[in-house]
Design an enzyme around this catalytic site. Structure first.
Site, short mmCIF file in Angstrom:
data_model
loop_
_atom_site.label_atom_id
_atom_site.label_comp_id
_atom_site.label_asym_id
_atom_site.label_seq_id
_atom_site.Cartn_x
_atom_site.Cartn_y
_atom_site.Cartn_z
N GLU A 68 12.37 -10.36 15.18
CA GLU A 68 11.59 -8.91 14.95
C GLU A 68 12.48 -8.14 13.83
O GLU A 68 12.53 -6.67 13.97
CB GLU A 68 11.69 -8.59 16.50
CG GLU A 68 11.61 -8.31 17.30
CD GLU A 68 11.46 -7.35 18.41
OE1 GLU A 68 10.82 -6.11 17.48
OE2 GLU A 68 11.51 -8.06 19.55
N GLU A 89 7.74 -9.34 13.39
CA GLU A 89 7.94 -9.90 14.55
C GLU A 89 7.51 -10.74 14.78
O GLU A 89 6.16 -10.49 15.15
CB GLU A 89 7.24 -8.53 15.44
CG GLU A 89 7.97 -8.87 17.20
CD GLU A 89 8.28 -8.38 18.21
OE1 GLU A 89 7.62 -7.03 17.78
OE2 GLU A 89 8.76 -8.22 18.64
N ASP A 133 3.89 -10.58 21.00
CA ASP A 133 4.76 -9.47 20.91
C ASP A 133 4.76 -9.83 19.47
O ASP A 133 5.46 -10.32 18.83
CB ASP A 133 6.00 -8.85 21.28
CG ASP A 133 6.53 -8.18 21.37
OD1 ASP A 133 5.42 -7.33 20.33
OD2 ASP A 133 7.81 -7.77 21.89
N HIS A 141 17.82 -2.07 15.43
CA HIS A 141 17.80 -2.56 16.73
C HIS A 141 17.82 -4.14 16.79
O HIS A 141 18.16 -4.55 15.81
CB HIS A 141 15.93 -2.38 17.26
CG HIS A 141 15.65 -2.65 16.36
ND1 HIS A 141 15.29 -4.00 15.89
CD2 HIS A 141 14.73 -1.69 14.85
CE1 HIS A 141 14.10 -4.67 14.80
NE2 HIS A 141 13.50 -2.91 14.88
N HIS A 149 9.56 -7.19 27.65
CA HIS A 149 11.07 -7.56 27.07
C HIS A 149 11.30 -8.41 28.61
O HIS A 149 11.35 -7.67 29.58
CB HIS A 149 11.64 -6.64 27.43
CG HIS A 149 11.92 -5.77 25.92
ND1 HIS A 149 12.32 -4.46 26.28
CD2 HIS A 149 11.25 -6.10 25.37
CE1 HIS A 149 11.98 -4.59 24.75
NE2 HIS A 149 11.18 -4.93 23.69
N HIS A 188 14.23 -10.44 22.04
CA HIS A 188 14.19 -10.31 23.57
C HIS A 188 13.18 -11.34 23.62
O HIS A 188 12.52 -12.39 23.19
CB HIS A 188 13.56 -9.24 23.88
CG HIS A 188 12.70 -8.94 23.41
ND1 HIS A 188 11.66 -9.55 24.08
CD2 HIS A 188 11.89 -7.68 22.62
CE1 HIS A 188 9.80 -8.81 23.11
NE2 HIS A 188 11.04 -7.87 22.11
N ASP A 215 2.77 -2.90 15.81
CA ASP A 215 3.69 -3.71 16.51
C ASP A 215 1.65 -3.90 17.94
O ASP A 215 2.59 -2.19 18.58
CB ASP A 215 4.78 -3.14 17.01
CG ASP A 215 5.62 -4.01 18.06
OD1 ASP A 215 4.46 -4.60 18.51
OD2 ASP A 215 7.14 -3.30 17.79
N HIS A 265 9.32 3.46 19.17
CA HIS A 265 8.06 3.72 19.93
C HIS A 265 7.13 4.81 19.43
O HIS A 265 6.99 5.73 20.18
CB HIS A 265 8.64 4.31 21.44
CG HIS A 265 9.74 2.54 21.79
ND1 HIS A 265 10.97 2.60 23.24
CD2 HIS A 265 9.85 1.13 21.04
CE1 HIS A 265 11.48 1.84 22.86
NE2 HIS A 265 10.24 0.99 22.40
N ASP A 314 -8.84 11.12 42.83
CA ASP A 314 -9.33 10.01 42.87
C ASP A 314 -8.91 8.78 42.15
O ASP A 314 -9.55 7.66 42.53
CB ASP A 314 -10.54 9.77 43.48
CG ASP A 314 -10.90 10.60 44.24
OD1 ASP A 314 -10.24 10.96 45.35
OD2 ASP A 314 -11.73 11.45 45.58
N TYR A 319 15.08 0.54 8.89
CA TYR A 319 13.99 2.23 8.51
C TYR A 319 14.58 3.10 7.56
O TYR A 319 15.82 3.41 7.70
CB TYR A 319 13.75 2.46 10.13
CG TYR A 319 12.88 1.08 11.07
CD1 TYR A 319 12.22 1.15 11.07
CD2 TYR A 319 14.19 -0.06 11.65
CE1 TYR A 319 11.45 -0.23 11.36
CE2 TYR A 319 13.78 -0.61 12.25
CZ TYR A 319 12.02 -0.71 12.38
OH TYR A 319 11.84 -2.36 12.87
N ARG A 348 9.12 -3.20 9.89
CA ARG A 348 9.62 -4.70 10.58
C ARG A 348 8.46 -5.92 10.86
O ARG A 348 7.35 -5.30 10.28
CB ARG A 348 9.32 -4.50 12.30
CG ARG A 348 9.92 -4.63 13.74
CD ARG A 348 10.24 -4.12 14.81
NE ARG A 348 9.24 -3.62 15.64
CZ ARG A 348 8.70 -2.37 15.28
NH1 ARG A 348 9.73 -1.29 14.75
NH2 ARG A 348 7.83 -2.32 15.83
N1 GLY Z 1 6.68 -4.41 21.04
C1 GLY Z 1 8.18 -4.23 21.79
C2 GLY Z 1 9.56 -4.89 21.00
O1 GLY Z 1 8.99 -5.40 20.32
O2 GLY Z 1 10.10 -5.02 21.38
MN MN Z 2 9.71 -7.34 20.43
MN MN Z 3 6.29 -5.78 19.85
#
Ligand code: GLY
Ligand code: MN
Ligand code: MN
Length: 476
Positions: free
Chosen positions: A419, A445, A306, A385, A396, A389, A295, A278, A77, A423, A443
Protein backbone atom coordinates in the site's frame (compact mmCIF):
# COMPACT_ATOMS: atom_id res chain seq x y z
CA UNK A 1 -1.78 -14.42 -11.04
CA UNK A 2 -5.42 -14.50 -12.32
CA UNK A 3 -6.43 -11.74 -14.69
CA UNK A 4 -8.95 -9.05 -13.81
CA UNK A 5 -11.56 -10.83 -16.00
CA UNK A 6 -10.94 -14.24 -14.42
CA UNK A 7 -11.42 -12.73 -10.98
CA UNK A 8 -14.65 -11.03 -12.01
CA UNK A 9 -15.91 -14.34 -13.36
CA UNK A 10 -15.07 -16.09 -10.10
CA UNK A 11 -17.19 -13.69 -8.09
CA UNK A 12 -20.16 -13.80 -10.43
CA UNK A 13 -19.46 -11.04 -12.94
CA UNK A 14 -19.10 -13.54 -15.79
CA UNK A 15 -19.96 -12.57 -19.34
CA UNK A 16 -20.61 -8.91 -18.68
CA UNK A 17 -18.64 -5.87 -17.70
CA UNK A 18 -21.65 -4.50 -15.89
CA UNK A 19 -21.85 -4.91 -12.14
CA UNK A 20 -23.82 -7.92 -11.02
CA UNK A 21 -24.49 -9.29 -7.59
CA UNK A 22 -22.13 -11.85 -6.12
CA UNK A 23 -24.00 -15.13 -6.39
CA UNK A 24 -24.49 -15.98 -2.72
CA UNK A 25 -26.85 -18.79 -1.82
CA UNK A 26 -28.27 -16.90 1.12
CA UNK A 27 -27.72 -13.54 2.77
CA UNK A 28 -26.20 -15.49 5.68
CA UNK A 29 -23.59 -17.16 3.56
CA UNK A 30 -21.05 -15.88 6.08
CA UNK A 31 -22.12 -18.74 8.33
CA UNK A 32 -22.95 -21.13 5.48
CA UNK A 33 -26.56 -21.28 6.56
CA UNK A 34 -25.72 -22.49 10.07
CA UNK A 35 -26.89 -20.83 13.24
CA UNK A 36 -24.10 -18.48 14.14
CA UNK A 37 -24.17 -19.13 17.88
CA UNK A 38 -24.03 -22.88 17.65
CA UNK A 39 -21.66 -23.44 14.74
CA UNK A 40 -18.18 -22.11 14.13
CA UNK A 41 -17.61 -21.01 10.52
CA UNK A 42 -15.04 -23.75 9.82
CA UNK A 43 -15.02 -27.47 10.60
CA UNK A 44 -14.42 -28.56 14.18
CA UNK A 45 -11.37 -30.46 12.91
CA UNK A 46 -9.80 -27.16 11.79
CA UNK A 47 -9.97 -25.71 15.30
CA UNK A 48 -8.85 -28.99 16.88
CA UNK A 49 -5.81 -29.00 14.63
CA UNK A 50 -4.96 -25.39 15.60
CA UNK A 51 -5.21 -26.28 19.31
CA UNK A 52 -3.04 -29.35 18.81
CA UNK A 53 -0.37 -27.35 17.02
CA UNK A 54 -0.39 -24.77 19.81
CA UNK A 55 -0.08 -27.49 22.48
CA UNK A 56 2.83 -29.03 20.61
CA UNK A 57 4.48 -25.59 20.49
CA UNK A 58 4.15 -24.77 24.21
CA UNK A 59 5.21 -28.28 25.32
CA UNK A 60 3.82 -30.87 27.73
CA UNK A 61 4.72 -29.04 30.99
CA UNK A 62 2.75 -25.95 30.11
CA UNK A 63 -0.81 -24.69 30.16
CA UNK A 64 -2.25 -22.14 27.70
CA UNK A 65 -5.08 -19.88 28.84
CA UNK A 66 -6.96 -17.67 26.39
CA UNK A 67 -9.85 -15.38 27.41
CA UNK A 68 -12.64 -14.31 25.05
CA UNK A 69 -13.94 -10.75 24.68
CA UNK A 70 -16.76 -9.40 26.83
CA UNK A 71 -19.54 -6.98 26.01
CA UNK A 72 -18.44 -3.33 26.17
CA UNK A 73 -21.02 -0.79 27.27
CA UNK A 74 -21.62 2.18 24.99
CA UNK A 75 -24.16 3.92 27.24
CA UNK A 76 -27.13 3.02 29.47
CA UNK A 77 -28.58 -0.22 28.05
CA UNK A 78 -26.61 -0.15 24.79
CA UNK A 79 -23.40 -2.08 24.11
CA UNK A 80 -20.91 -1.61 21.28
CA UNK A 81 -21.30 -4.32 18.62
CA UNK A 82 -19.68 -7.47 20.00
CA UNK A 83 -16.46 -8.56 18.29
CA UNK A 84 -14.84 -11.77 19.52
CA UNK A 85 -11.21 -11.64 20.65
CA UNK A 86 -9.20 -12.86 17.67
CA UNK A 87 -6.89 -15.32 19.48
CA UNK A 88 -9.83 -16.99 21.22
CA UNK A 89 -11.79 -17.11 17.96
CA UNK A 90 -8.81 -18.59 16.12
CA UNK A 91 -8.73 -21.50 18.58
CA UNK A 92 -12.47 -22.11 19.00
CA UNK A 93 -14.59 -20.43 16.28
CA UNK A 94 -16.92 -19.58 19.18
CA UNK A 95 -18.62 -16.20 19.21
CA UNK A 96 -19.95 -15.76 22.76
CA UNK A 97 -18.58 -13.34 25.38
CA UNK A 98 -17.14 -14.22 28.83
CA UNK A 99 -15.40 -17.50 28.03
CA UNK A 100 -11.93 -18.86 28.78
CA UNK A 101 -10.16 -21.61 26.86
CA UNK A 102 -7.65 -23.72 28.82
CA UNK A 103 -5.28 -26.09 27.03
CA UNK A 104 -3.51 -28.71 29.14
CA UNK A 105 -1.36 -30.85 26.85
CA UNK A 106 -1.19 -34.51 27.85
CA UNK A 107 -3.95 -34.31 30.47
CA UNK A 108 -5.57 -37.75 30.48
CA UNK A 109 -8.87 -36.20 31.67
CA UNK A 110 -8.98 -34.06 28.52
CA UNK A 111 -6.66 -31.49 26.98
CA UNK A 112 -9.19 -28.77 26.15
CA UNK A 113 -11.47 -27.12 28.69
CA UNK A 114 -13.88 -24.30 27.91
CA UNK A 115 -15.40 -22.03 30.53
CA UNK A 116 -18.56 -20.35 29.29
CA UNK A 117 -21.84 -18.78 30.31
CA UNK A 118 -24.63 -21.09 31.53
CA UNK A 119 -27.98 -21.34 29.76
CA UNK A 120 -30.36 -18.76 31.27
CA UNK A 121 -33.95 -18.49 30.11
CA UNK A 122 -34.49 -14.93 31.32
CA UNK A 123 -31.27 -13.54 29.92
CA UNK A 124 -31.68 -15.40 26.64
CA UNK A 125 -35.01 -13.63 26.17
CA UNK A 126 -33.07 -10.35 26.05
CA UNK A 127 -29.85 -11.20 24.28
CA UNK A 128 -30.52 -14.46 22.46
CA UNK A 129 -29.73 -18.13 22.76
CA UNK A 130 -26.56 -19.30 24.50
CA UNK A 131 -24.73 -22.51 23.68
CA UNK A 132 -24.27 -23.61 27.29
CA UNK A 133 -21.90 -26.25 28.75
CA UNK A 134 -24.03 -29.29 27.84
CA UNK A 135 -23.87 -28.67 24.09
CA UNK A 136 -20.39 -27.16 23.87
CA UNK A 137 -18.30 -30.37 23.62
CA UNK A 138 -20.20 -31.60 20.59
CA UNK A 139 -20.61 -28.19 18.95
CA UNK A 140 -17.00 -27.07 19.41
CA UNK A 141 -15.03 -30.30 19.81
CA UNK A 142 -13.66 -29.41 23.25
CA UNK A 143 -13.13 -32.18 25.81
CA UNK A 144 -15.00 -30.53 28.66
CA UNK A 145 -17.11 -27.43 29.11
CA UNK A 146 -17.81 -25.84 32.48
CA UNK A 147 -20.04 -22.97 33.35
CA UNK A 148 -18.06 -19.98 34.64
CA UNK A 149 -19.22 -20.42 38.24
CA UNK A 150 -17.62 -23.88 38.37
CA UNK A 151 -14.19 -22.51 37.49
CA UNK A 152 -13.23 -21.58 41.05
CA UNK A 153 -13.17 -25.20 42.18
CA UNK A 154 -12.36 -26.99 38.92
CA UNK A 155 -9.73 -24.84 37.19
CA UNK A 156 -6.96 -24.61 39.84
CA UNK A 157 -6.34 -28.34 39.64
CA UNK A 158 -5.82 -28.02 35.86
CA UNK A 159 -2.88 -25.72 36.60
CA UNK A 160 -1.41 -27.84 39.39
CA UNK A 161 2.13 -29.04 38.64
CA UNK A 162 2.48 -27.25 35.28
CA UNK A 163 5.77 -25.37 34.88
CA UNK A 164 4.59 -22.49 32.67
CA UNK A 165 1.42 -20.52 31.96
CA UNK A 166 1.26 -19.20 28.39
CA UNK A 167 -1.24 -16.37 28.22
CA UNK A 168 -1.83 -12.70 27.42
CA UNK A 169 -1.31 -10.27 30.30
CA UNK A 170 -2.02 -6.58 30.39
CA UNK A 171 -5.13 -6.40 28.24
CA UNK A 172 -7.98 -7.83 30.33
CA UNK A 173 -8.01 -6.95 34.04
CA UNK A 174 -11.08 -9.03 34.85
CA UNK A 175 -9.48 -12.14 33.38
CA UNK A 176 -6.20 -11.48 35.19
CA UNK A 177 -7.89 -11.25 38.56
CA UNK A 178 -9.58 -14.62 37.91
CA UNK A 179 -6.29 -16.13 36.83
CA UNK A 180 -4.47 -14.90 39.94
CA UNK A 181 -7.30 -16.13 42.17
CA UNK A 182 -6.84 -19.64 40.68
CA UNK A 183 -3.12 -19.46 41.45
CA UNK A 184 -3.83 -18.23 45.00
CA UNK A 185 -6.19 -21.16 45.51
CA UNK A 186 -3.43 -23.58 44.57
CA UNK A 187 -0.97 -21.86 46.90
CA UNK A 188 -3.44 -21.90 49.77
CA UNK A 189 -3.77 -25.67 49.30
CA UNK A 190 0.02 -26.07 49.24
CA UNK A 191 -0.13 -27.29 45.63
CA UNK A 192 2.28 -26.42 42.83
CA UNK A 193 1.16 -23.41 40.75
CA UNK A 194 3.16 -22.71 37.57
CA UNK A 195 6.30 -20.76 38.32
CA UNK A 196 6.61 -18.87 35.04
CA UNK A 197 4.43 -16.72 32.80
CA UNK A 198 5.19 -16.81 29.06
CA UNK A 199 3.91 -14.60 26.26
CA UNK A 200 1.40 -16.69 24.32
CA UNK A 201 1.92 -14.35 21.37
CA UNK A 202 5.31 -15.96 20.72
CA UNK A 203 3.73 -19.29 19.81
CA UNK A 204 0.13 -18.53 18.90
CA UNK A 205 0.91 -15.59 16.64
CA UNK A 206 3.44 -17.67 14.76
CA UNK A 207 0.60 -20.07 13.92
CA UNK A 208 -1.76 -17.25 12.94
CA UNK A 209 0.71 -15.69 10.52
CA UNK A 210 0.55 -18.69 8.15
CA UNK A 211 -2.98 -19.17 6.83
CA UNK A 212 -4.69 -22.50 6.18
CA UNK A 213 -6.76 -23.25 3.08
CA UNK A 214 -10.02 -22.46 4.88
CA UNK A 215 -8.66 -19.13 6.07
CA UNK A 216 -7.50 -18.26 2.57
CA UNK A 217 -10.95 -19.09 1.22
CA UNK A 218 -12.55 -16.73 3.75
CA UNK A 219 -10.00 -14.01 2.98
CA UNK A 220 -10.61 -14.39 -0.75
CA UNK A 221 -14.32 -13.89 -0.09
CA UNK A 222 -13.64 -10.81 2.05
CA UNK A 223 -11.46 -9.49 -0.78
CA UNK A 224 -14.12 -10.17 -3.42
CA UNK A 225 -16.91 -8.48 -1.47
CA UNK A 226 -14.67 -5.51 -0.69
CA UNK A 227 -13.62 -5.24 -4.35
CA UNK A 228 -17.24 -5.13 -5.39
CA UNK A 229 -17.90 -2.42 -2.81
CA UNK A 230 -15.11 -0.26 -4.25
CA UNK A 231 -16.41 -0.80 -7.79
CA UNK A 232 -19.86 0.31 -6.74
CA UNK A 233 -18.47 3.41 -5.06
CA UNK A 234 -16.57 4.26 -8.27
CA UNK A 235 -19.74 3.89 -10.30
CA UNK A 236 -21.78 5.99 -7.92
CA UNK A 237 -19.24 8.80 -7.56
CA UNK A 238 -19.97 12.25 -8.98
CA UNK A 239 -19.37 15.88 -7.96
CA UNK A 240 -21.83 17.15 -5.35
CA UNK A 241 -22.17 13.89 -3.41
CA UNK A 242 -20.83 13.73 0.15
CA UNK A 243 -18.07 11.43 1.32
CA UNK A 244 -20.47 9.61 3.65
CA UNK A 245 -22.68 8.69 0.71
CA UNK A 246 -19.81 6.72 -0.83
CA UNK A 247 -19.17 5.19 2.60
CA UNK A 248 -22.85 4.20 2.73
CA UNK A 249 -22.58 2.44 -0.64
CA UNK A 250 -19.48 0.57 0.53
CA UNK A 251 -21.04 -0.61 3.80
CA UNK A 252 -24.34 -1.47 2.09
CA UNK A 253 -22.44 -3.76 -0.27
CA UNK A 254 -20.72 -5.46 2.67
CA UNK A 255 -24.07 -6.06 4.39
CA UNK A 256 -25.71 -7.31 1.21
CA UNK A 257 -23.26 -10.19 1.23
CA UNK A 258 -23.52 -11.07 4.90
CA UNK A 259 -20.32 -9.23 5.85
CA UNK A 260 -21.81 -7.17 8.64
CA UNK A 261 -18.64 -5.64 10.05
CA UNK A 262 -16.18 -3.39 8.25
CA UNK A 263 -12.70 -4.62 9.21
CA UNK A 264 -11.93 -1.02 10.30
CA UNK A 265 -13.71 2.34 9.99
CA UNK A 266 -13.92 3.22 6.29
CA UNK A 267 -11.83 6.16 5.11
CA UNK A 268 -13.41 8.28 2.37
CA UNK A 269 -11.27 11.37 1.86
CA UNK A 270 -11.85 13.78 -1.02
CA UNK A 271 -9.35 16.46 -2.01
CA UNK A 272 -6.86 17.26 0.75
CA UNK A 273 -8.69 14.94 3.17
CA UNK A 274 -6.87 12.12 1.36
CA UNK A 275 -3.67 13.37 3.04
CA UNK A 276 -5.01 12.55 6.52
CA UNK A 277 -4.07 8.91 7.15
CA UNK A 278 -6.94 8.05 9.48
CA UNK A 279 -9.58 10.42 8.12
CA UNK A 280 -12.89 8.84 9.14
CA UNK A 281 -15.09 11.92 9.49
CA UNK A 282 -16.22 11.35 5.88
CA UNK A 283 -18.37 14.48 6.05
CA UNK A 284 -17.21 16.72 3.17
CA UNK A 285 -18.66 17.27 -0.28
CA UNK A 286 -16.96 15.90 -3.41
CA UNK A 287 -15.77 18.57 -5.84
CA UNK A 288 -15.26 18.43 -9.59
CA UNK A 289 -11.53 18.16 -10.36
CA UNK A 290 -10.60 16.54 -7.02
CA UNK A 291 -9.50 12.99 -6.31
CA UNK A 292 -11.18 10.84 -3.68
CA UNK A 293 -9.31 8.19 -1.68
CA UNK A 294 -11.28 5.25 -0.26
CA UNK A 295 -9.65 2.81 2.16
CA UNK A 296 -12.28 0.22 3.09
CA UNK A 297 -12.58 -3.53 3.59
CA UNK A 298 -15.04 -5.90 5.19
CA UNK A 299 -14.67 -8.80 7.58
CA UNK A 300 -15.95 -12.12 6.31
CA UNK A 301 -16.12 -14.90 8.90
CA UNK A 302 -14.00 -12.50 10.99
CA UNK A 303 -11.25 -12.33 8.32
CA UNK A 304 -10.30 -8.89 7.00
CA UNK A 305 -9.81 -7.37 3.59
CA UNK A 306 -8.00 -4.03 3.29
CA UNK A 307 -8.27 -2.15 -0.03
CA UNK A 308 -7.47 1.42 -1.02
CA UNK A 309 -8.33 3.02 -4.33
CA UNK A 310 -7.96 6.65 -5.37
CA UNK A 311 -9.98 7.98 -8.30
CA UNK A 312 -11.14 11.25 -9.88
CA UNK A 313 -14.48 12.57 -8.58
CA UNK A 314 -15.54 13.53 -12.12
CA UNK A 315 -14.42 10.25 -13.72
CA UNK A 316 -11.31 11.53 -15.57
CA UNK A 317 -7.78 11.93 -14.15
CA UNK A 318 -6.17 15.28 -14.98
CA UNK A 319 -2.72 14.90 -16.48
CA UNK A 320 -1.03 15.97 -13.22
CA UNK A 321 -3.17 13.52 -11.21
CA UNK A 322 -2.44 10.75 -13.70
CA UNK A 323 1.32 11.39 -13.56
CA UNK A 324 1.37 11.13 -9.78
CA UNK A 325 -0.98 8.13 -9.83
CA UNK A 326 1.35 6.30 -12.22
CA UNK A 327 4.25 6.79 -9.82
CA UNK A 328 2.30 5.17 -6.96
CA UNK A 329 0.96 2.43 -9.24
CA UNK A 330 4.45 1.62 -10.49
CA UNK A 331 5.81 1.47 -6.94
CA UNK A 332 2.96 -0.80 -5.89
CA UNK A 333 3.47 -3.13 -8.86
CA UNK A 334 7.20 -3.38 -8.15
CA UNK A 335 6.61 -4.12 -4.45
CA UNK A 336 4.03 -6.81 -5.29
CA UNK A 337 6.53 -8.33 -7.71
CA UNK A 338 9.16 -8.29 -4.92
CA UNK A 339 6.77 -10.16 -2.56
CA UNK A 340 7.83 -13.70 -3.49
CA UNK A 341 8.46 -16.78 -1.36
CA UNK A 342 11.95 -16.46 0.12
CA UNK A 343 12.04 -12.65 -0.14
CA UNK A 344 12.32 -10.49 2.99
CA UNK A 345 9.37 -8.59 4.42
CA UNK A 346 11.53 -5.44 4.28
CA UNK A 347 11.95 -5.89 0.49
CA UNK A 348 8.34 -4.72 0.09
CA UNK A 349 8.95 -1.33 1.69
CA UNK A 350 12.45 -0.90 0.30
CA UNK A 351 11.29 -1.58 -3.27
CA UNK A 352 8.32 0.71 -3.03
CA UNK A 353 10.30 3.51 -1.34
CA UNK A 354 12.98 3.46 -4.03
CA UNK A 355 10.35 3.62 -6.81
CA UNK A 356 8.50 6.47 -5.12
CA UNK A 357 11.77 8.35 -4.67
CA UNK A 358 12.67 7.96 -8.36
CA UNK A 359 9.14 9.02 -9.33
CA UNK A 360 9.36 12.20 -7.24
CA UNK A 361 12.68 13.04 -8.89
CA UNK A 362 11.19 12.43 -12.36
CA UNK A 363 8.26 14.73 -11.57
CA UNK A 364 10.63 17.48 -10.40
CA UNK A 365 9.30 17.37 -6.85
CA UNK A 366 12.65 16.24 -5.45
CA UNK A 367 15.73 18.00 -6.70
CA UNK A 368 18.56 15.57 -5.94
CA UNK A 369 20.34 12.54 -7.37
CA UNK A 370 18.65 9.17 -6.74
CA UNK A 371 21.50 8.11 -4.47
CA UNK A 372 21.38 11.25 -2.38
CA UNK A 373 17.56 11.18 -2.20
CA UNK A 374 17.55 7.56 -0.97
CA UNK A 375 20.39 8.07 1.51
CA UNK A 376 18.78 11.17 3.00
CA UNK A 377 15.26 9.71 2.75
CA UNK A 378 14.09 12.90 1.04
CA UNK A 379 10.82 11.23 -0.05
CA UNK A 380 9.80 10.35 3.49
CA UNK A 381 7.72 13.49 4.24
CA UNK A 382 5.52 12.55 1.25
CA UNK A 383 5.37 8.74 1.74
CA UNK A 384 4.48 8.97 5.46
CA UNK A 385 3.79 5.28 6.25
CA UNK A 386 5.18 1.79 5.72
CA UNK A 387 4.22 -0.22 2.67
CA UNK A 388 2.88 -3.44 4.22
CA UNK A 389 1.38 -5.21 7.19
CA UNK A 390 0.13 -8.73 7.74
CA UNK A 391 -3.60 -9.33 7.28
CA UNK A 392 -5.89 -11.94 8.84
CA UNK A 393 -8.34 -11.97 11.73
CA UNK A 394 -7.04 -8.48 12.52
CA UNK A 395 -6.57 -5.89 9.81
CA UNK A 396 -3.10 -5.16 11.17
CA UNK A 397 -2.58 -8.81 11.86
CA UNK A 398 -0.23 -10.46 14.30
CA UNK A 399 3.15 -11.96 13.45
CA UNK A 400 6.57 -10.42 13.85
CA UNK A 401 7.90 -8.75 10.70
CA UNK A 402 11.45 -8.89 12.06
CA UNK A 403 13.53 -10.54 14.75
CA UNK A 404 15.96 -8.03 16.18
CA UNK A 405 17.23 -6.26 13.10
CA UNK A 406 16.63 -9.23 10.76
CA UNK A 407 13.61 -8.98 8.49
CA UNK A 408 11.25 -11.95 8.26
CA UNK A 409 11.34 -14.26 5.24
CA UNK A 410 8.07 -14.48 3.29
CA UNK A 411 6.66 -18.00 3.01
CA UNK A 412 3.64 -19.82 1.61
CA UNK A 413 0.39 -18.95 3.39
CA UNK A 414 1.34 -15.45 4.55
CA UNK A 415 -1.07 -12.67 3.61
CA UNK A 416 -0.09 -9.00 3.68
CA UNK A 417 -0.99 -5.68 2.11
CA UNK A 418 1.06 -3.63 -0.34
CA UNK A 419 0.00 0.00 0.00
CA UNK A 420 2.35 2.74 -1.08
CA UNK A 421 1.10 6.31 -1.07
CA UNK A 422 2.16 9.88 -1.79
CA UNK A 423 0.64 12.80 0.09
CA UNK A 424 0.98 16.57 -0.34
CA UNK A 425 -1.00 18.17 2.48
CA UNK A 426 -1.53 21.91 2.38
CA UNK A 427 0.82 23.28 5.02
CA UNK A 428 4.48 23.24 5.99
CA UNK A 429 5.24 19.68 4.73
CA UNK A 430 4.97 21.02 1.20
CA UNK A 431 6.81 24.32 1.65
CA UNK A 432 8.87 24.98 -1.45
CA UNK A 433 7.13 22.61 -3.84
CA UNK A 434 4.95 23.60 -6.80
CA UNK A 435 1.44 24.61 -5.65
CA UNK A 436 -0.10 22.30 -8.25
CA UNK A 437 0.77 19.24 -6.12
CA UNK A 438 -0.71 20.60 -2.92
CA UNK A 439 -3.85 18.89 -1.71
CA UNK A 440 -3.19 15.67 -3.65
CA UNK A 441 -3.11 12.35 -1.78
CA UNK A 442 -2.91 8.98 -3.53
CA UNK A 443 -2.70 5.47 -2.05
CA UNK A 444 -3.24 2.14 -3.80
CA UNK A 445 -3.60 -0.95 -1.60
CA UNK A 446 -4.03 -4.63 -2.41
CA UNK A 447 -3.97 -7.87 -0.41
CA UNK A 448 -1.35 -10.44 -1.38
CA UNK A 449 -1.07 -14.16 -0.59
CA UNK A 450 2.28 -15.93 -0.83
CA UNK A 451 1.87 -19.24 -2.67
CA UNK A 452 4.37 -22.09 -3.13
CA UNK A 453 5.90 -20.62 -6.28
CA UNK A 454 4.74 -17.02 -6.45
CA UNK A 455 2.06 -14.76 -5.12
CA UNK A 456 -1.67 -14.16 -5.67
CA UNK A 457 -3.34 -10.75 -5.49
CA UNK A 458 -6.56 -11.53 -3.59
CA UNK A 459 -7.98 -8.12 -4.53
CA UNK A 460 -7.30 -8.39 -8.26
CA UNK A 461 -11.03 -7.88 -9.03
CA UNK A 462 -10.78 -4.24 -7.97
CA UNK A 463 -9.63 -2.10 -10.92
CA UNK A 464 -6.56 0.08 -10.44
CA UNK A 465 -5.03 0.84 -13.86
CA UNK A 466 -6.17 4.44 -14.59
CA UNK A 467 -7.95 3.37 -17.81
CA UNK A 468 -9.78 0.54 -15.96
CA UNK A 469 -10.78 2.91 -13.16
CA UNK A 470 -12.16 5.46 -15.65
CA UNK A 471 -13.97 2.75 -17.59
CA UNK A 472 -15.55 1.43 -14.39
CA UNK A 473 -16.65 4.93 -13.43
CA UNK A 474 -18.29 5.36 -16.83
CA UNK A 475 -20.12 2.05 -16.53
CA UNK A 476 -18.18 0.21 -19.26
N1 GLY B 1 -6.83 0.45 6.51
C1 GLY B 1 -5.73 0.49 7.38
C2 GLY B 1 -4.49 0.28 6.65
O1 GLY B 1 -4.45 0.38 5.44
O2 GLY B 1 -3.48 -0.07 7.21
MN1 MN C 1 -3.51 -1.57 5.19
MN1 MN D 1 -6.17 0.19 4.23
Amino acid sequence: MPSHTEALTRIGFAGSKRIRMVDFTSPHDGMRGKRALISPPFTIAEYASRRERLMAAIGPDSVAIVPSASYVQRNSDVDFPFRQESNFFYLTGFDEPDCVLILTPGNSQGETTLLLRPRDVRNEQWTGERLGPDRAPQALGVDQALENAAATTRVPRLLDGRAEIHTFLGANKQFESRLFSWIDTLRSKRKQPPARFCQLSETLHELRVVKTELEIEAMQRAADISSEAHIRAMRMCRPGLFEYQLEGEIVRTFFEHGAREPAYPSIVGAGANACVMHYIQNSDQLHDGDLVLIDAGCEFQHYAADITRTFPVNGRFSSRQRDLYQVVLHAQGAAIEAGQPGAKFSDLHDTSFRCLTQGLIDLGILNASFQEAVEKELAKPFTVHGCSHFLGLDVHDVGATKKGTLSRTLCEGMVFTVEPGLYFPPGPTCDGIDDGWKGLGIRIEDDILIEADGNRVLTVACPKEPEAVEATMHGD
